[in-house]
Design an enzyme around this catalytic site. Structure first.
Site, PDB file in Angstrom:
ATOM      1  N   GLY A  46      61.422  12.490  24.271  1.00 16.32           N
ATOM      2  CA  GLY A  46      62.093  12.067  23.046  1.00 16.32           C
ATOM      3  C   GLY A  46      62.128  10.573  22.776  1.00 16.32           C
ATOM      4  N   GLU A 100      66.879   5.850  26.099  1.00 13.35           N
ATOM      5  CA  GLU A 100      66.996   7.274  25.750  1.00 13.35           C
ATOM      6  C   GLU A 100      66.909   7.452  24.235  1.00 13.35           C
ATOM      7  OE1 GLU A 100      66.909  10.217  26.258  1.00 13.35           O
ATOM      8  OE2 GLU A 100      68.071  10.997  27.923  1.00 13.35           O
ATOM      9  N   ASP A 101      66.568   8.667  23.830  1.00 10.86           N
ATOM     10  CA  ASP A 101      66.565   8.978  22.392  1.00 10.86           C
ATOM     11  C   ASP A 101      67.977   9.303  21.900  1.00 10.86           C
ATOM     12  OD1 ASP A 101      66.663  11.347  23.875  1.00 10.86           O
ATOM     13  OD2 ASP A 101      65.230  12.427  22.625  1.00 10.86           O
ATOM     14  N   ASP A 104      73.739  13.478  24.100  1.00  8.63           N
ATOM     15  CA  ASP A 104      74.385  14.627  23.469  1.00  8.63           C
ATOM     16  C   ASP A 104      75.538  15.084  24.377  1.00  8.63           C
ATOM     17  OD1 ASP A 104      74.970  16.913  22.046  1.00  8.63           O
ATOM     18  OD2 ASP A 104      73.065  17.909  22.399  1.00  8.63           O
ATOM     19  N   LYS A 132      76.044  11.360  20.075  1.00 11.17           N
ATOM     20  CA  LYS A 132      76.960  12.267  19.379  1.00 11.17           C
ATOM     21  C   LYS A 132      78.305  12.137  20.090  1.00 11.17           C
ATOM     22  CE  LYS A 132      73.380  15.674  18.216  1.00 11.17           C
ATOM     23  NZ  LYS A 132      72.814  17.000  18.565  1.00 11.17           N
ATOM     24  N   PHE A 153      72.311  19.086  14.851  1.00 14.26           N
ATOM     25  CA  PHE A 153      70.983  18.986  15.451  1.00 14.26           C
ATOM     26  C   PHE A 153      70.105  18.081  14.584  1.00 14.26           C
ATOM     27  CE2 PHE A 153      66.693  20.360  16.487  1.00 14.26           C
ATOM     28  CZ  PHE A 153      66.751  20.299  17.874  1.00 14.26           C
ATOM     29  N   VAL A 154      69.397  17.163  15.217  1.00 15.32           N
ATOM     30  CA  VAL A 154      68.534  16.253  14.462  1.00 15.32           C
ATOM     31  C   VAL A 154      67.099  16.277  14.996  1.00 15.32           C
ATOM     32  CG1 VAL A 154      70.353  14.648  13.712  1.00 15.32           C
ATOM     33  CG2 VAL A 154      69.244  14.283  15.929  1.00 15.32           C
ATOM     34  N   ASP A 160      62.698  16.371  18.685  1.00 14.39           N
ATOM     35  CA  ASP A 160      61.924  17.557  18.306  1.00 14.39           C
ATOM     36  C   ASP A 160      62.747  18.821  18.171  1.00 14.39           C
ATOM     37  OD1 ASP A 160      62.424  17.652  21.193  1.00 14.39           O
ATOM     38  OD2 ASP A 160      61.179  19.444  21.131  1.00 14.39           O
ATOM     39  N   ARG A 166      58.500  15.420  16.063  1.00 15.71           N
ATOM     40  CA  ARG A 166      58.580  14.106  16.721  1.00 15.71           C
ATOM     41  C   ARG A 166      57.890  13.005  15.917  1.00 15.71           C
ATOM     42  NH1 ARG A 166      60.399  15.209  21.916  1.00 15.71           N
ATOM     43  NH2 ARG A 166      59.551  17.043  22.962  1.00 15.71           N
TER      44      ARG A 166
END
Ligand code: IMP
Ligand code: MG
Length: 176
Positions: A46, A100-101, A104, A132, A153-154, A160, A166
């Site tokens: 990610g 990091e992407d 969560d 989040k 959810f994104v 992805d 992506r």
């Protein structure tokens, strides 16, 4: 609006906003690491796009390596992380920055943080494009945050849905 696997998504963060925030974070990191070189550990898959854009705004010597983790969330709340691709260079005594992407539940970052600390780096910081805050209640400090987002959810910009989405240049949020 876009659709991936029958799920509709609407724009959440447009490309130009991402770009300018990432530029700001790069400047901040550049200032914070004056006189030092950084060892960046980017979390695949990610974070590939965020990492690629971020490092272009870091004006310090950067060693960049990639790690790949998979998290298995069973029926219990405790999850298990498997290293698919581990660290390939020693980080002992180095100034390490995890990229990091998204944070969560925090399972991934908690695992990674503990693992890296056990290698005794000189310092350890965390950069994430998204978080989040409604989901993560842990103690790990996010040193550089792009955007705090609601608990939806994104996809896009590296994130992805089953491997797709992506390549989207912006962040999209699932409509439910
Ligand atoms: P964790 O729950 O904080 O461990 O997040 C684990 C990983 O799940 C993140 O690094 C992302 O790669 C992925 N992930 C979490 N939330 C989302 C999302 O909204 N869209 C896409 N991927 C996500
Ligand atoms: Mg990730």
């Amino acid at each position: 609006m876009i659709t991936l696997e029958d799920i509709s998504f609407k724009p959440l963060i447009e490309e130009s906003i991402l770009k300018s925030r990432i530029q700001e974070i790069g400047k901040e990191i550049t200032a914070d690491y004056t006189g030092n070189q950084l060892h960046i550990i980017s979390v695949l898959n990610g974070a590939f796009m965020f990492t690629a854009d971020l490092v272009r705004h870091i004006q310090r010597p950067c060693n960049i390596q990639f790690i790949r983790l998979l998290s298995y969330q069973g029926t219990h709340s405790s999850g298990k992380i498997t290293e698919i691709m581990g660290l390939n260079e020693s980080i002992r005594g180095k100034h390490v920055l995890i990229v990091e992407d998204i944070i969560d539940t925090g399972l991934t970052i908690e695992y990674l943080y503990k693992t890296i600390v056990s290698h005794e780096p000189a310092s350890l910081k965390v950069a994430t494009l998204l978080s989040k805050p409604d989901m993560y209640r842990g103690n790990i400090k996010i040193d550089y945050l792009g955007f705090a987002i609601p608990n939806h959810f994104v996809v896009g910009y590296g994130l992805d849905l089953n491997g797709f989405g992506r390549n989207l240049p912006a962040i999209y949020q699932a409509i439910n």
